[in-house]
Design a protein around this motif. Structure first.
Motif, PDB file in Angstrom:
ATOM      1  N   HIS A 189      49.398  24.416   3.137  1.00 38.51           N
ATOM      2  CA  HIS A 189      50.452  25.745   3.020  1.00 38.51           C
ATOM      3  C   HIS A 189      50.875  26.235   4.315  1.00 38.51           C
ATOM      4  N   CYS A 190      50.366  25.900   5.280  1.00 41.68           N
ATOM      5  CA  CYS A 190      50.753  26.603   6.684  1.00 41.68           C
ATOM      6  C   CYS A 190      50.840  25.607   7.908  1.00 41.68           C
ATOM      7  N   PRO A 191      51.772  24.620   7.941  1.00 47.15           N
ATOM      8  CA  PRO A 191      51.378  23.304   8.780  1.00 47.15           C
ATOM      9  C   PRO A 191      51.408  24.010  10.429  1.00 47.15           C
ATOM     10  N   GLY A 192      52.036  25.146  10.589  1.00 48.29           N
ATOM     11  CA  GLY A 192      51.989  25.899  11.908  1.00 48.29           C
ATOM     12  C   GLY A 192      50.750  26.536  12.294  1.00 48.29           C
ATOM     13  N   ALA A 193      49.826  26.463  11.386  1.00 49.91           N
ATOM     14  CA  ALA A 193      48.467  27.289  11.806  1.00 49.91           C
ATOM     15  C   ALA A 193      47.564  26.519  12.741  1.00 49.91           C
ATOM     16  N   ALA A 194      46.473  27.174  13.091  1.00 47.98           N
ATOM     17  CA  ALA A 194      45.545  26.840  13.999  1.00 47.98           C
ATOM     18  C   ALA A 194      44.167  26.894  13.066  1.00 47.98           C
ATOM     19  N   ILE A 195      43.331  25.791  13.494  1.00 48.91           N
ATOM     20  CA  ILE A 195      41.838  26.008  12.989  1.00 48.91           C
ATOM     21  C   ILE A 195      41.073  25.626  14.147  1.00 48.91           C
ATOM     22  N   LEU A 196      40.203  26.601  14.217  1.00 46.73           N
ATOM     23  CA  LEU A 196      39.163  26.731  15.549  1.00 46.73           C
ATOM     24  C   LEU A 196      37.728  26.516  14.923  1.00 46.73           C
ATOM     25  N   ARG A 197      37.251  25.239  15.224  1.00 41.52           N
ATOM     26  CA  ARG A 197      35.778  25.179  14.623  1.00 41.52           C
ATOM     27  C   ARG A 197      34.698  25.440  15.756  1.00 41.52           C
ATOM     28  N   VAL A 198      33.731  26.006  15.294  1.00 42.18           N
ATOM     29  CA  VAL A 198      32.681  26.641  16.062  1.00 42.18           C
ATOM     30  C   VAL A 198      31.245  26.384  15.461  1.00 42.18           C
ATOM     31  N   PRO A 199      30.181  26.237  16.021  1.00 42.26           N
ATOM     32  CA  PRO A 199      28.995  25.910  15.790  1.00 42.26           C
ATOM     33  C   PRO A 199      28.176  27.356  15.483  1.00 42.26           C
ATOM     34  N   ILE A 200      26.914  27.198  15.439  1.00 43.89           N
ATOM     35  CA  ILE A 200      26.039  28.282  14.982  1.00 43.89           C
ATOM     36  C   ILE A 200      26.277  29.538  16.132  1.00 43.89           C
ATOM     37  N   LEU A 201      26.566  30.761  15.547  1.00 42.67           N
ATOM     38  CA  LEU A 201      26.952  31.914  16.353  1.00 42.67           C
ATOM     39  C   LEU A 201      25.677  32.751  16.443  1.00 42.67           C
ATOM     40  N   TYR A 202      25.750  33.740  17.690  1.00 41.92           N
ATOM     41  CA  TYR A 202      25.067  34.810  17.919  1.00 41.92           C
ATOM     42  C   TYR A 202      25.660  35.772  18.727  1.00 41.92           C
ATOM     43  N   GLY A 203      25.219  36.954  18.917  1.00 45.56           N
ATOM     44  CA  GLY A 203      26.053  37.946  19.458  1.00 45.56           C
ATOM     45  C   GLY A 203      25.079  39.208  19.325  1.00 45.56           C
ATOM     46  N   GLU A 204      26.171  40.510  19.390  1.00 45.57           N
ATOM     47  CA  GLU A 204      25.470  41.767  19.183  1.00 45.57           C
ATOM     48  C   GLU A 204      25.517  42.121  17.689  1.00 45.57           C
ATOM     49  N   VAL A 205      24.311  42.054  17.235  1.00 42.02           N
ATOM     50  CA  VAL A 205      23.907  42.112  15.857  1.00 42.02           C
ATOM     51  C   VAL A 205      23.630  43.543  15.438  1.00 42.02           C
ATOM     52  N   HIS A 265      38.514  22.651  18.725  1.00 43.02           N
ATOM     53  CA  HIS A 265      36.851  22.734  18.843  1.00 43.02           C
ATOM     54  C   HIS A 265      36.478  23.936  20.081  1.00 43.02           C
ATOM     55  N   PHE A 266      35.561  24.732  19.784  1.00 39.68           N
ATOM     56  CA  PHE A 266      34.714  25.180  21.073  1.00 39.68           C
ATOM     57  C   PHE A 266      33.336  25.565  20.746  1.00 39.68           C
ATOM     58  N   SER A 267      32.638  25.446  21.781  1.00 42.54           N
ATOM     59  CA  SER A 267      31.230  25.390  21.636  1.00 42.54           C
ATOM     60  C   SER A 267      30.444  25.746  22.763  1.00 42.54           C
ATOM     61  N   GLY A 268      29.410  26.408  22.902  1.00 44.91           N
ATOM     62  CA  GLY A 268      28.466  26.700  23.944  1.00 44.91           C
ATOM     63  C   GLY A 268      27.941  25.028  24.508  1.00 44.91           C
ATOM     64  N   LYS A 269      27.595  25.203  25.523  1.00 50.46           N
ATOM     65  CA  LYS A 269      27.057  23.767  26.106  1.00 50.46           C
ATOM     66  C   LYS A 269      25.663  23.445  25.988  1.00 50.46           C
ATOM     67  N   GLU A 270      24.747  24.467  25.742  1.00 52.69           N
ATOM     68  CA  GLU A 270      23.328  24.452  25.912  1.00 52.69           C
ATOM     69  C   GLU A 270      22.842  23.908  24.663  1.00 52.69           C
ATOM     70  N   GLN A 271      22.334  22.637  24.491  1.00 51.49           N
ATOM     71  CA  GLN A 271      21.859  21.825  23.451  1.00 51.49           C
ATOM     72  C   GLN A 271      20.275  22.156  23.367  1.00 51.49           C
ATOM     73  N   MET A 272      19.949  22.931  22.233  1.00 54.62           N
ATOM     74  CA  MET A 272      18.465  23.228  21.661  1.00 54.62           C
ATOM     75  C   MET A 272      18.296  23.034  20.162  1.00 54.62           C
ATOM     76  N   THR A 273      16.900  23.066  19.966  1.00 53.85           N
ATOM     77  CA  THR A 273      16.509  22.977  18.575  1.00 53.85           C
ATOM     78  C   THR A 273      16.127  24.518  18.406  1.00 53.85           C
ATOM     79  N   LYS A 274      15.736  24.595  17.281  1.00 51.86           N
ATOM     80  CA  LYS A 274      15.327  26.301  16.793  1.00 51.86           C
ATOM     81  C   LYS A 274      14.170  26.427  17.674  1.00 51.86           C
ATOM     82  N   PHE A 275      13.260  25.610  17.733  1.00 44.48           N
ATOM     83  CA  PHE A 275      12.049  25.727  18.604  1.00 44.48           C
ATOM     84  C   PHE A 275      12.400  26.125  20.066  1.00 44.48           C
TER      85      PHE A 275
END
Length: 338
Positions: free
Chosen positions: A174-190, A251-261
């Motif tokens: 519907h909006c070919p001029g739009a942008a999509i930003l994919r991100v992974p699991i997020l955290y911050g000031e909750v 795409h945007f992502s943090g660079k540190e790869q970790m499991t939940k552990f």
């Protein structure tokens, strides 16, 4: 990009009244942030405000008094907000982003993640020059062959990923001029630790005083700080004001790869707390809810080549900033900062 106007003020002292005119700075770039009450939306709203944008945030159940209340499932309500405010940019953060909730309440999730997104895309397309930035997820990929570039074929494993992929398709249809930003699991000031799948692990770290616990040590994750995502959104919006080629998938992502552990161990280390009660689980637990990708690492070169990325903050530094109010002797401060 700042408009200056005259503002009248009355200066009153005993026996004297004076009418003064002062120059005031009025931002003339307008941004609408959906989901502004959520973890990412709050950060995006704050980033634009601090960058001299006139920002309006909308939410629903938690909107008032700070934000505009708007039901994104109501097409007329969306249309009215956009027509009244006339934003140059819409950052669409609102979503049902909890995979297990999407599995249980699929219809409601699809209405928000797909249908409301389609409505926003149509409204943005109907207003020439309006830029829609849609926040999507790494869960559009199956995690079997990382890293994933912007042009790699999606293959979501769960209903959450499928709904976000359908949202992407609605945007581009519907909006070919739009942008999509994919991100992974997020955290911050909750506002509460359960607000993020990263910060909720704080509870497991604290349990060390009383009992041991097992944590997944199979699936690879890339925890990403919402303030960094917000900066990227603002960078993209700024550039788009001059360059209409800022469109399509990023795409945007943090660079540190970790499991939940490993995330939980890093949290413990950041606060100088013990982690010997944390036990790595190297097999997928039966009945563990919605299927997650094994490793959906995002390749982020498009943003970087355009100079629109930002260096992710180190995890231990950012997680300290996010979780310090939840230290036992500092919980009273939550009422001040959250």
């Amino acid at each position: 990009m700042i408009r200056r106007e005259k503002e009248q003020k009355i200066n009153f002292t005993p026996g004297h009244v004076e009418l003064l005119q002062e120059d005031v700075s009025i931002p003339n770039r307008r941004v609408l942030v959906t989901g502004a009450t959520g973890l990412l939306g709050r950060a995006v709203y704050k980033e634009f405000q601090n960058s001299n944008w006139q920002a309006v945030g909308c939410g629903y159940s938690r909107a008032r008094p700070r934000f505009l209340q708007c039901n994104l499932l109501d097409e007329d309500a969306i249309r009215a907000v956009i027509q009244d405010f006339q934003p140059h940019v819409i950052v669409h953060c609102a979503a049902e982003r909890r995979p297990d909730v999407v599995e249980r309440h699929t219809e409601a999730a699809v209405n928000l993640n797909v249908h409301a997104t389609g409505t926003l895309a149509k409204e943005a397309a109907a207003n020439p020059g309006m830029f829609l930035l849609y926040i999507s997820t790494d869960y559009v990929f199956d995690g079997r062959n990382p890293p994933y570039g912007e042009n790699d074929a999606p293959n979501p494993l769960n209903l959450y990923g499928k709904s976000k992929l359908e949202g992407e398709r609605e945007v581009l249809r519907h909006c070919p001029g739009a942008a999509i930003l994919r991100v992974p699991i997020l955290y911050g000031e909750v506002e509460k630790v359960e607000e993020s799948a990263v910060t909720v692990l704080w509870q497991r770290v604290e349990e060390g005083v009383t009992e041991s616990c097992t944590l997944d040590h199979c699936q690879q994750r890339f925890p990403t700080f919402v303030n960094d995502v917000a900066r990227v959104c603002q960078n993209m919006a700024e550039r788009r004001m001059q360059d209409p080629s800022i469109r399509g998938i990023f795409h945007f992502s943090g660079k540190e790869q970790m499991t939940k552990f490993e995330i939980a161990c890093a949290i413990a280390e950041a606060f100088n707390l013990p982690s010997n009660h944390l036990i790595p689980l190297t097999e997928q637990a039966a009945g563990a809810g919605a299927q997650r990708p094994q490793n959906a690492q995002l390749e982020c070169s498009r943003l970087e080549l355009l100079g629109l990325s930002t260096d992710p903050r180190p995890f231990k530094t950012a997680i300290r900033d996010s979780l310090w109010p939840f230290l036992y002797d500092k919980r009273w401060r939550q009422t001040v900062f959250h």
